[in-house]
Design a protein around this motif. Structure first.
Motif, PDB file in Angstrom:
ATOM      1  N   ASP A  37      37.922  43.241  36.172  1.00 48.59           N
ATOM      2  CA  ASP A  37      38.279  42.221  35.182  1.00 48.59           C
ATOM      3  C   ASP A  37      37.795  40.852  35.645  1.00 48.59           C
ATOM      4  O   ASP A  37      37.151  40.109  34.902  1.00 48.59           O
ATOM      5  CB  ASP A  37      39.801  42.113  35.002  1.00 48.59           C
ATOM      6  N   LEU A  82      41.035  39.351  26.365  1.00 51.41           N
ATOM      7  CA  LEU A  82      40.392  38.500  27.361  1.00 51.41           C
ATOM      8  C   LEU A  82      38.969  38.100  26.969  1.00 51.41           C
ATOM      9  O   LEU A  82      38.495  37.024  27.344  1.00 51.41           O
ATOM     10  CB  LEU A  82      40.372  39.187  28.723  1.00 51.41           C
ATOM     11  N   GLY A 103      41.316  34.568  27.802  1.00 52.35           N
ATOM     12  CA  GLY A 103      40.471  34.977  28.919  1.00 52.35           C
ATOM     13  C   GLY A 103      40.104  33.817  29.821  1.00 52.35           C
ATOM     14  O   GLY A 103      40.154  33.922  31.045  1.00 52.35           O
ATOM     15  N   THR A 106      43.262  32.762  31.702  1.00 48.92           N
ATOM     16  CA  THR A 106      43.577  33.758  32.733  1.00 48.92           C
ATOM     17  C   THR A 106      42.641  33.615  33.923  1.00 48.92           C
ATOM     18  O   THR A 106      43.080  33.633  35.075  1.00 48.92           O
ATOM     19  CB  THR A 106      43.485  35.174  32.140  1.00 48.92           C
TER      20      THR A 106
END
Length: 147
Positions: A37, A82, A103, A106
């Motif tokens: 990720d 995201l 996204g 984050t």
């Protein structure tokens, strides 16, 4: 292969595995992101800062991932809000990858803790000379791969 080359290779693999496990564990604990990720978010953010479109193919090349692996990862990340994929406006072929607001937020929130983890599990264990030598080694290996 010479014995010194094999010993160096084996040490490199052990080091990579050791550090990767610790940094990935910290990343998951601190941000809920997996290492894939974070790698995708980081690459999309970096590429988007220098070019208009982040194409799936270019992203796969940047990450050195197979297209199928990246497509599956993007699907998971898209499902979590995201990233988004859109048809490329420039030529209509393929998809562009975009960071959503969630996204980007984050990624930005995860980065300081991620960098601290790298420092804790890697940077602090090495002297400035060792860190510089490692950069030199990477550059030599990368240069040897060029045509």
């Amino acid at each position: 292969m010479t014995r010194p080359a094999y010993d160096a290779w084996a040490a490199y693999r052990r080091l990579q595995l050791l550090v990767d496990v610790e940094v990935a564990r910290d990343l998951e604990k601190e941000s809920g992101l997996s290492m894939p990720d974070y790698e995708v978010l980081s690459a999309v953010a970096e590429l988007a800062s220098t070019q208009m479109c982040v194409r799936v193919g270019g992203l796969a090349a940047r990450l050195q991932w197979a297209h199928g692996r990246l497509s599956r990862q993007l699907g998971r990340m898209e499902g979590r809000g995201l990233i988004a994929r859109e048809s490329c406006e420039l030529d209509g072929r393929g998809d562009d990858v975009l960071l959503t607001e969630a996204g980007r937020r984050t990624y930005e929130e995860a980065t300081p803790a991620h960098l601290a983890s790298i420092d804790r599990h890697f940077g602090r264990a090495l002297s400035a000379g060792q860190l510089a030598a490692l950069v030199d080694i990477e550059q030599a290996v990368s240069a040897a791969r060029l045509p």
